[in-house]
Motif scaffolding. Structure first.
Motif, PDB file in Angstrom:
ATOM      1  N   PRO A 238      -2.373   4.808  -2.975  1.00  0.00           N
ATOM      2  CA  PRO A 238      -2.637   5.319  -1.619  1.00  0.00           C
ATOM      3  C   PRO A 238      -3.346   6.738  -1.839  1.00  0.00           C
ATOM      4  O   PRO A 238      -3.551   7.112  -2.962  1.00  0.00           O
ATOM      5  CB  PRO A 238      -1.272   5.681  -1.135  1.00  0.00           C
ATOM      6  CG  PRO A 238      -0.307   5.931  -2.093  1.00  0.00           C
ATOM      7  CD  PRO A 238      -0.717   4.795  -3.305  1.00  0.00           C
TER       8      PRO A 238
ATOM      9  N   GLY B 245       7.719   4.569  -1.846  1.00  0.00           N
ATOM     10  CA  GLY B 245       7.579   3.470  -0.941  1.00  0.00           C
ATOM     11  C   GLY B 245       8.895   2.497  -1.309  1.00  0.00           C
ATOM     12  O   GLY B 245       9.542   2.528  -2.421  1.00  0.00           O
TER      13      GLY B 245
ATOM     14  N   GLU C 249      10.129   7.232   1.330  1.00  0.00           N
ATOM     15  CA  GLU C 249       9.511   6.401   2.262  1.00  0.00           C
ATOM     16  C   GLU C 249       9.115   6.874   3.569  1.00  0.00           C
ATOM     17  O   GLU C 249       9.830   7.777   4.143  1.00  0.00           O
ATOM     18  CB  GLU C 249      10.602   5.425   2.720  1.00  0.00           C
ATOM     19  CG  GLU C 249      10.415   4.434   3.626  1.00  0.00           C
ATOM     20  CD  GLU C 249       9.336   3.578   3.391  1.00  0.00           C
ATOM     21  OE1 GLU C 249       9.101   2.706   2.443  1.00  0.00           O
ATOM     22  OE2 GLU C 249       8.545   3.286   4.473  1.00  0.00           O
TER      23      GLU C 249
ATOM     24  N   PRO D 193      11.175  -2.671   5.543  1.00  0.00           N
ATOM     25  CA  PRO D 193      10.952  -2.875   6.948  1.00  0.00           C
ATOM     26  C   PRO D 193      10.915  -4.347   7.518  1.00  0.00           C
ATOM     27  O   PRO D 193      11.123  -4.648   8.535  1.00  0.00           O
ATOM     28  CB  PRO D 193       9.398  -2.179   7.310  1.00  0.00           C
ATOM     29  CG  PRO D 193       9.261  -1.522   5.873  1.00  0.00           C
ATOM     30  CD  PRO D 193      10.370  -1.790   5.092  1.00  0.00           C
TER      31      PRO D 193
ATOM     32  N   GLY E 119       2.591  -0.918  -1.490  1.00  0.00           N
ATOM     33  CA  GLY E 119       2.028  -2.241  -1.034  1.00  0.00           C
ATOM     34  C   GLY E 119       0.972  -2.741  -1.798  1.00  0.00           C
ATOM     35  O   GLY E 119       0.679  -2.284  -2.857  1.00  0.00           O
TER      36      GLY E 119
ATOM     37  N   LEU F 108       4.434 -13.799  -1.641  1.00  0.00           N
ATOM     38  CA  LEU F 108       5.647 -14.598  -2.308  1.00  0.00           C
ATOM     39  C   LEU F 108       5.127 -15.595  -3.454  1.00  0.00           C
ATOM     40  O   LEU F 108       4.371 -16.330  -2.975  1.00  0.00           O
ATOM     41  CB  LEU F 108       6.499 -15.080  -1.455  1.00  0.00           C
ATOM     42  CG  LEU F 108       7.149 -14.125  -0.285  1.00  0.00           C
ATOM     43  CD1 LEU F 108       7.923 -14.886   0.546  1.00  0.00           C
ATOM     44  CD2 LEU F 108       8.049 -13.165  -1.320  1.00  0.00           C
TER      45      LEU F 108
ATOM     46  N   CYS G 239      13.550 -13.454  -1.584  1.00  0.00           N
ATOM     47  CA  CYS G 239      14.578 -12.827  -2.355  1.00  0.00           C
ATOM     48  C   CYS G 239      14.036 -11.566  -2.957  1.00  0.00           C
ATOM     49  O   CYS G 239      12.879 -11.394  -3.474  1.00  0.00           O
ATOM     50  CB  CYS G 239      14.587 -13.840  -3.694  1.00  0.00           C
ATOM     51  SG  CYS G 239      15.304 -15.430  -3.350  1.00  0.00           S
TER      52      CYS G 239
HETATM   53  P1  NAI Z   1       6.084  -3.321   0.632  1.00  0.00           P
HETATM   54  O1  NAI Z   1       5.135  -3.708   1.844  1.00  0.00           O
HETATM   55  O2  NAI Z   1       7.073  -4.493   0.583  1.00  0.00           O
HETATM   56  O3  NAI Z   1       6.584  -1.855   0.865  1.00  0.00           O
HETATM   57  C1  NAI Z   1       5.900  -0.851   0.801  1.00  0.00           C
HETATM   58  C2  NAI Z   1       6.682   0.376   1.343  1.00  0.00           C
HETATM   59  O4  NAI Z   1       5.842   1.322   1.021  1.00  0.00           O
HETATM   60  C3  NAI Z   1       6.710   0.164   2.896  1.00  0.00           C
HETATM   61  O5  NAI Z   1       8.090   0.386   3.205  1.00  0.00           O
HETATM   62  C4  NAI Z   1       5.994   1.275   3.555  1.00  0.00           C
HETATM   63  O6  NAI Z   1       6.346   1.790   4.739  1.00  0.00           O
HETATM   64  C5  NAI Z   1       6.002   2.263   2.418  1.00  0.00           C
HETATM   65  N1  NAI Z   1       4.951   3.274   2.183  1.00  0.00           N
HETATM   66  C6  NAI Z   1       3.470   3.044   2.593  1.00  0.00           C
HETATM   67  N2  NAI Z   1       2.611   4.050   2.347  1.00  0.00           N
HETATM   68  C7  NAI Z   1       3.650   4.910   1.883  1.00  0.00           C
HETATM   69  C8  NAI Z   1       3.387   6.273   1.523  1.00  0.00           C
HETATM   70  N3  NAI Z   1       2.198   6.756   1.362  1.00  0.00           N
HETATM   71  N4  NAI Z   1       4.379   7.134   1.177  1.00  0.00           N
HETATM   72  C9  NAI Z   1       5.732   6.548   1.389  1.00  0.00           C
HETATM   73  N5  NAI Z   1       5.993   5.232   1.479  1.00  0.00           N
HETATM   74  C10 NAI Z   1       4.826   4.667   1.869  1.00  0.00           C
HETATM   75  O7  NAI Z   1       5.299  -3.495  -0.564  1.00  0.00           O
HETATM   76  P2  NAI Z   1       5.550  -3.350  -2.098  1.00  0.00           P
HETATM   77  O8  NAI Z   1       6.937  -3.064  -2.237  1.00  0.00           O
HETATM   78  O9  NAI Z   1       4.724  -2.742  -2.685  1.00  0.00           O
HETATM   79  O10 NAI Z   1       5.338  -4.922  -2.600  1.00  0.00           O
HETATM   80  C11 NAI Z   1       4.197  -5.599  -2.046  1.00  0.00           C
HETATM   81  C12 NAI Z   1       4.340  -7.254  -1.946  1.00  0.00           C
HETATM   82  O11 NAI Z   1       4.845  -7.654  -2.986  1.00  0.00           O
HETATM   83  C13 NAI Z   1       5.439  -7.445  -0.775  1.00  0.00           C
HETATM   84  O12 NAI Z   1       4.610  -8.016   0.107  1.00  0.00           O
HETATM   85  C14 NAI Z   1       6.485  -8.171  -1.059  1.00  0.00           C
HETATM   86  O13 NAI Z   1       7.030  -9.111  -0.490  1.00  0.00           O
HETATM   87  C15 NAI Z   1       5.742  -8.755  -2.541  1.00  0.00           C
HETATM   88  N6  NAI Z   1       6.820  -8.753  -3.812  1.00  0.00           N
HETATM   89  C16 NAI Z   1       7.726  -9.600  -3.541  1.00  0.00           C
HETATM   90  C17 NAI Z   1       8.887  -9.794  -4.404  1.00  0.00           C
HETATM   91  C18 NAI Z   1       9.931 -10.558  -4.313  1.00  0.00           C
HETATM   92  O14 NAI Z   1       9.791 -11.511  -3.335  1.00  0.00           O
HETATM   93  N7  NAI Z   1      11.075 -10.267  -4.948  1.00  0.00           N
HETATM   94  C19 NAI Z   1       9.042  -8.688  -5.685  1.00  0.00           C
HETATM   95  C20 NAI Z   1       7.959  -7.636  -5.555  1.00  0.00           C
HETATM   96  C21 NAI Z   1       6.766  -7.938  -4.703  1.00  0.00           C
END
Ligand code: NAI
Length: 466
Positions: free
Chosen positions: A155, A185, A208, A215, A275, A320, A350
């Motif tokens: 970001p 995040g 967050e 979310p 993200g 995923l 998961c």
């Molecule tokens: P995410 O989209 O799940 O979460 C990002 C979070 O950061 C959100 O809650 C958002 O509101 C917050 N955010 C955004 N900008 C921000 C800021 N400037 N300051 C504070 N908070 C802020 O993204 P994440 O965790 O990076 O994961 C990315 C992708 O990878 C997701 O789509 C996820 O489904 C996938 N993933 C899946 C896994 C699994 O299935 N076990 C494991 C790791 C990732």
């Protein structure tokens, strides 16, 4: 096929990106008898195998072990932790990744797939130019599948490039555990790392932007996890925005605003998990249609350009690995004339927090938005015999059904949730009702009995619940 040294080759199917979507597409296409070229600039396996699902789970085993030792008194064993050698955990993680990498390379080789190691750029709907260590190779193809994936998003925060600020990729390779960490995040990645490092004794604060964690996850389940991780000592600041990161005497100072107030937190490391961005640099020359950076595909995974398919993170939606596997398979099949589709109602997800979350189908909010009148069933693990014996009493199973009792959503918070969710994925796939699951004999004592009981609860006839 032409020899690689000719710097130009022809193939039936070219696949750009060797992650879960790309390599599965390649193997499936080879099974169907196609001549396949797979282009990958790094290791095969993509984010999932190299810097995602697999390495994080390897490190999680260390934090789980640490947790078991800390709790061992409850089980009649008095023990203490003499030393934590995080580098050993990282070395073990690297060995696991290497093993799986070489297994995958053998699979690809045995399937007769030509792998080109290099950076590909799509020049037209029938041509990809690959920059390899030995020069340029032109790959001319009849069809192509784009599977270029995603990368961590940074970001626009002042000081985000300071030393000590990490992405999830960097966090996997720390050679020691920091004393404290701010995680920006509270999404999937942020919380998986928060519970992993928190249980290792790192003082973790999660900041967050939104007013809730996770979310995308059912509200009730996310709120319950929030209470549990708070008890683990992890601090969560909601509706909070990081404004600045700068060097401090012993690490970093993170300044964030929350409501009217501004606070500064000192920590050793900052992990950014806000993200991911989609890797579209290599496909800019194609007149593809995009929606918010993601390639738009039809149900058969074909883009707006005939013969050009796309799969995995680059098509957006849920990022995923297992969904990417299936999309890669569907893309390969359709590219080779087999008409196949994905059941989008039954995509499990998961989250490997402690305890885990696993879900499939609709959340309560999604059902309400779709105008579906629902029935709910719940069962807490504290009333499940197996959970008690394991010392894993936290969490619940929650079942969502429509008025005909057909299961349309299921959400689990608890130990082994990621293993349990497949029963419910099968149920939704087969359009099973809560009655069907409540009438199936579940072995005793098992955690899956909580699914049986939650379905019973939905029907007003759970056994071990008042
Ligand atoms: P995410 O989209 O799940 O979460 C990002 C979070 O950061 C959100 O809650 C958002 O509101 C917050 N955010 C955004 N900008 C921000 C800021 N400037 N300051 C504070 N908070 C802020 O993204 P994440 O965790 O990076 O994961 C990315 C992708 O990878 C997701 O789509 C996820 O489904 C996938 N993933 C899946 C896994 C699994 O299935 N076990 C494991 C790791 C990732």
């Amino acid at each position: 096929m032409t020899d690689l040294e000719n710097k130009s080759l022809k193939t039936q199917l070219a696949i750009l990106g060797g992650g879960p979507a790309g390599y599965v597409a390649a193997i499936r296409a080879a099974q169907l008898g196609a001549d396949v070229v797979l282009i990958e600039e790094k290791e095969l396996g993509g984010v999932c195998l190299n810097v995602g699902c697999i390495p994080t789970k390897a490190l999680l085993k260390t934090s789980d072990t640490n947790n078991v030792i800390k709790k061992s008194k409850e089980f009649g064993i008095e023990s203490s932790i003499e030393n934590i050698n995080w580098q050993t955990a990282v070395d073990r993680k690297n060995r696991i990744v290497k093993n799986l990498n070489s297994g995958l390379e053998q699979l690809i080789k045995a399937s007769g797939i030509t792998v080109i190691k290099g950076r590909g750029k799509v020049k037209s709907d029938r041509k990809i130019i690959v920059q390899t260590a030995d020069g340029t190779i032109n790959v001319n193809c009849e069809k192509m599948i784009l599977t270029t994936g995603s990368s961590p998003l940074l970001p626009n925060i002042k000081g985000i490039d300071s030393d000590g600020v990490m992405t999830s990729n960097d966090a996997l390779n720390m050679d020691f555990l920091p004393e404290s960490m701010v995680i920006i995040g509270a999404g999937v990645i942020g919380l998986e790392f928060a519970t992993m490092f928190g249980l290792m004794g790192v003082k973790v604060t999660v900041i967050e932007l939104a007013d809730r964690i996770l979310p995308e996850i059912d509200n009730e389940i996310a709120a319950e996890l929030q209470k549990i991780i708070k008890r683990q000592g992890i601090s969560i600041k909601l509706s909070a925005e990081v404004k600045n990161i700068e060097k401090a005497e012993d690490g970093l100072a993170v300044t964030y605003s929350q409501g009217e107030n501004t606070y500064t937190l000192n920590c050793e490391k900052v992990l950014v998990a806000v993200g991911r961005k989609l890797n579209s640099a290599a496909i800019q020359d194609l007149p593809l249609q995009f929606d918010k950076g993601a390639i738009i595909v039809k149900d058969n995974m074909e883009t707006n350009i005939d013969g050009v398919f796309a799969a995995g993170d680059i098509i957006g939606g849920k990022l995923l690995a297992h969904l990417a596997f299936m999309e890669g398979k569907i893309a390969a099949e359709n590219a080779l004339g087999i008409n196949s589709r994905i059941n989008k109602n039954a995509i499990p997800a998961c989250i490997y927090t402690h305890p885990e979350i696993a879900s499939v189908g609709m959340t309560e909010d999604e059902a309400a938005a779709a105008g579906i009148s629902i029935k709910l069933g719940r069962f807490n693990f504290r009333n499940n015999g197996r959970a008690q014996t394991l010392g894993e009493r936290e969490g619940m199973v929650k079942i969502i059904a429509d008025q005909s009792n057909t299961i349309i959503g299921a959400h689990i918070l608890g130990a082994n949730a990621s293993e349990m969710i497949s029963e419910l994925t099968l149920a939704i796939t087969l359009k099973a009702t809560a009655n069907d699951l409540a009438n199936i004999i579940h072995p005793h004592p098992t955690l899956n009995e909580a699914i049986w009981e939650a379905c019973g609860d939905l029907l007003g006839r759970a056994i071990h619940k008042l």
